[in-house]
Design a protein around this motif. Structure first.
Motif, PDB file in Angstrom:
ATOM      1  N   ARG A 270       0.824  -1.206   0.000  1.00 59.16           N
ATOM      2  CA  ARG A 270       0.000   0.000   0.000  1.00 59.16           C
ATOM      3  C   ARG A 270       0.855   1.252   0.000  1.00 59.16           C
ATOM      4  N   LYS A 271       0.377   2.276  -0.670  1.00 57.51           N
ATOM      5  CA  LYS A 271       1.030   3.568  -0.596  1.00 57.51           C
ATOM      6  C   LYS A 271       0.561   4.259   0.684  1.00 57.51           C
ATOM      7  N   VAL A 272       1.468   4.667   1.504  1.00 56.43           N
ATOM      8  CA  VAL A 272       1.118   5.262   2.791  1.00 56.43           C
ATOM      9  C   VAL A 272       1.614   6.703   2.853  1.00 56.43           C
ATOM     10  N   VAL A 273       1.129   7.433   3.859  1.00 58.48           N
ATOM     11  CA  VAL A 273       1.561   8.817   4.057  1.00 58.48           C
ATOM     12  C   VAL A 273       2.269   8.935   5.393  1.00 58.48           C
ATOM     13  N   ALA A 274       3.147   9.923   5.501  1.00 59.26           N
ATOM     14  CA  ALA A 274       3.895  10.112   6.748  1.00 59.26           C
ATOM     15  C   ALA A 274       3.995  11.599   7.056  1.00 59.26           C
ATOM     16  N   ARG A 275       4.011  11.897   8.361  1.00 56.71           N
ATOM     17  CA  ARG A 275       4.106  13.281   8.797  1.00 56.71           C
ATOM     18  C   ARG A 275       4.871  13.351  10.108  1.00 56.71           C
ATOM     19  N   ILE A 276       5.862  14.246  10.187  1.00 57.16           N
ATOM     20  CA  ILE A 276       6.626  14.429  11.418  1.00 57.16           C
ATOM     21  C   ILE A 276       5.769  15.200  12.421  1.00 57.16           C
ATOM     22  N   LEU A 277       5.664  14.693  13.640  1.00 60.82           N
ATOM     23  CA  LEU A 277       4.892  15.376  14.675  1.00 60.82           C
ATOM     24  C   LEU A 277       5.660  16.587  15.191  1.00 60.82           C
ATOM     25  N   THR A 278       4.924  17.669  15.427  1.00 60.71           N
ATOM     26  CA  THR A 278       5.543  18.892  15.941  1.00 60.71           C
ATOM     27  C   THR A 278       4.674  19.504  17.026  1.00 60.71           C
ATOM     28  N   GLY A 279       5.280  20.409  17.803  1.00 61.00           N
ATOM     29  CA  GLY A 279       4.548  21.194  18.787  1.00 61.00           C
ATOM     30  C   GLY A 279       3.804  20.374  19.816  1.00 61.00           C
ATOM     31  N   LYS A 280       2.537  20.780  20.060  1.00 59.57           N
ATOM     32  CA  LYS A 280       1.718  20.152  21.103  1.00 59.57           C
ATOM     33  C   LYS A 280       1.449  18.682  20.797  1.00 59.57           C
ATOM     34  N   GLU A 281       1.237  18.375  19.516  1.00 65.21           N
ATOM     35  CA  GLU A 281       0.949  16.985  19.122  1.00 65.21           C
ATOM     36  C   GLU A 281       2.121  16.068  19.465  1.00 65.21           C
ATOM     37  N   GLU A 282       3.340  16.566  19.238  1.00 64.76           N
ATOM     38  CA  GLU A 282       4.536  15.780  19.565  1.00 64.76           C
ATOM     39  C   GLU A 282       4.657  15.584  21.078  1.00 64.76           C
ATOM     40  N   SER A 283       4.410  16.682  21.844  1.00 63.94           N
ATOM     41  CA  SER A 283       4.495  16.601  23.309  1.00 63.94           C
ATOM     42  C   SER A 283       3.492  15.605  23.868  1.00 63.94           C
ATOM     43  N   GLU A 284       2.268  15.643  23.321  1.00 58.78           N
ATOM     44  CA  GLU A 284       1.223  14.723  23.801  1.00 58.78           C
ATOM     45  C   GLU A 284       1.604  13.266  23.531  1.00 58.78           C
ATOM     46  N   GLN A 285       2.203  13.016  22.371  1.00 52.39           N
ATOM     47  CA  GLN A 285       2.599  11.642  22.048  1.00 52.39           C
ATOM     48  C   GLN A 285       3.712  11.158  22.963  1.00 52.39           C
ATOM     49  N   TRP A 286       4.665  12.053  23.294  1.00 50.86           N
ATOM     50  CA  TRP A 286       5.726  11.671  24.224  1.00 50.86           C
ATOM     51  C   TRP A 286       5.156  11.370  25.611  1.00 50.86           C
TER      52      TRP A 286
END
Length: 468
Positions: free
Chosen positions: A360-376
């Protein structure tokens, strides 16, 4: 005329079949499913059952017929093997080509020094016989001399046949390109049984191999990867374009250029240095010491995809630290990388569609800002929960078990009030009786606090009498 054409075609077919049989019986690709007995034989029916053999129409009778005619094969009953004499000779020739090759002599301090220091530019044949790989083959002097004579344009013997050297002196050879890393590839992950010969057989289809390096640990075991230096840069590029190779044992091997490997190695070193300079706690370094911009959200995944498939696909681009993947949300996952530049490479490759995961062709995006902090924070919480479960399974190391089976905290302070020390060793019933009630001389129960007050008053009276 027609009969002659048919005979010629059959001879060509026999020669082609002989070539395949020799390769398969040497353990090369296409015959990983067959197993030779202790004498090197295999049933002809096993060779006929191979997929490529069936596709080409090789029957058992045809295989046995070609085996009986060939000088490179031996047949016994319905079994076939490589001619041991020819197989050994072929192995010795390959070793000589490697040892006396330009690329090896420029690195081999022992053999290179012997040839450079000798007035005739030769080395003793008896000295070559002491090399470990010839000992493993149980090579005799006559077999070694015969192999040398099979390389007349490359090696020469002295008049008394006691010394051997290159036909063309190493200094007369053209100088290789300035940067050998441009024609060198990095390949991983190999099994512990991998040899230089097996790697050479795997990559020689891309061009002539100059040198193969297999790094090892101090105990002699290989580290699982190898460097292959080709004669030409174009051969290295052709090998890298394959991205993956299949070993003789069916292992999938990752291929990248050595320049790319060196760049990734430098990135990892920089990341480690950065974490060290921060002075982070060991646990934080282990779990959260990665720089900002190293989390990538991958979407559009198939419901049937597995975590290992995602990991292997991303690993072909750059080393992966971890893949957070849950079955409850199979369409997305979060991948962690060692450096921000590595995460950027993955985002670019997946977004451009140059890499597919699970067809499958997939998409990717680097997490930044608040979204990155929440994931950590989520990762941190999951890690703490795992640690807590682990403590419950193995027990808190800061506790000890007493004789009655109950767990008592170990006292961290070894010094203090003697009464406090005594009180900690009182039995449970004694402590309770001191807290609740005590009986006086007349049998009347009263609180323990009143007793202590009266004792204090009597002490004060006695002190006053003494002063008077």
């Amino acid at each position: 005329m027609g009969d002659q054409n048919v005979e010629t075609q059959w001879e060509e077919e026999e020669k082609r079949m002989e070539g395949y049989l020799v390769k398969w019986l040497s353990g090369e690709a296409g015959a990983s499913s067959i197993s030779l007995d202790k004498d090197g034989y295999v049933e002809a029916s096993s060779l006929a059952s191979l997929r490529r053999s069936r596709r080409m129409g090789f029957s058992v009778d045809m295989i046995l017929t070609v085996g009986r005619k060939s000088k490179l094969l031996e047949v016994h009953d319905n079994r076939i093997r490589r001619c041991q004499k020819e197989a050994k000779k072929s192995a010795i020739v390959k070793l000589l080509e490697f040892w006396f090759g330009v690329h090896n002599l420029r690195r081999d301090k022992f053999l290179g020094k012997l040839l450079r220091e000798a007035a005739d530019g030769m080395v003793s044949v008896d000295k070559i016989l002491t090399f470990n790989k010839l000992k493993v083959l149980n090579s005799t002097k006559e077999e070694l001399l015969s192999a040398i004579e099979d390389l007349p344009s490359f090696l020469k013997l002295s008049e008394n046949r006691e010394r051997v050297g290159r036909v063309k002196h190493i200094e007369e050879e053209p100088q290789p390109e300035e940067n050998p890393d441009q024609r060198t590839v990095y390949i991983e992950t190999f099994s512990p049984e991998t040899t230089h010969e097996k790697i050479a057989e795997l990559v020689e289809k891309f061009g002539k191999v100059g040198y193969i390096s297999i790094p090892r640990f101090k105990d002699g075991t290989i580290k699982g990867f190898a460097f292959v230096e080709f004669e030409l840069e174009s051969s290295a590029k052709a090998c890298v374009e394959q991205r993956t190779l299949k070993s003789t044992h069916g292992e999938e091997l990752i291929v990248i250029s050595k320049l790319q490997w060196l760049a990734m190695k430098e990135e990892l070193k920089s990341a480690r240095k950065e974490r060290k300079e921060r002075g982070m706690h060991a646990k934080q370094v282990q779990n959260f010491g990665y720089p900002i911009g190293t989390l990538v959200k991958v979407g559009g995944l198939s419901e049937a995809v597995k975590r290992q498939e995602i990991y292997d696909a991303l690993q072909t681009i750059t080393p992966v630290a971890f893949v957070d993947f849950k079955r409850s949300t199979p369409e997305i996952c979060f991948a962690r990388f060692y450096t921000a530049s590595s995460a950027a490479k993955v985002e670019e490759a997946l977004s451009a569609g140059s890499l597919r995961i699970g067809s499958r062709k997939v998409v990717a995006r680097i997490l930044t800002g608040k979204e990155e902090s929440e994931q950590w924070k989520i990762i941190h919480k999951q890690t703490e929960e795992k640690e807590e479960k682990k403590k419950k399974r193995v027990g808190d190391p800061r506790t000890k078990e007493d004789g009655s089976g109950t767990v008592q905290p170990q006292r961290q302070e070894r010094e203090g009030n003697k009464d406090e020390k005594h009180e900690t060793h009182l039995g449970e019933s004694e402590v309770r009786s001191n807290i609740d009630v005590q009986s006086d001389s007349k049998g009347v129960k009263r609180p323990a606090e009143e007793d202590s007050i009266e004792l204090d008053e009597s002490k004060k009276k006695k002190t006053k009498k003494r002063t008077n």
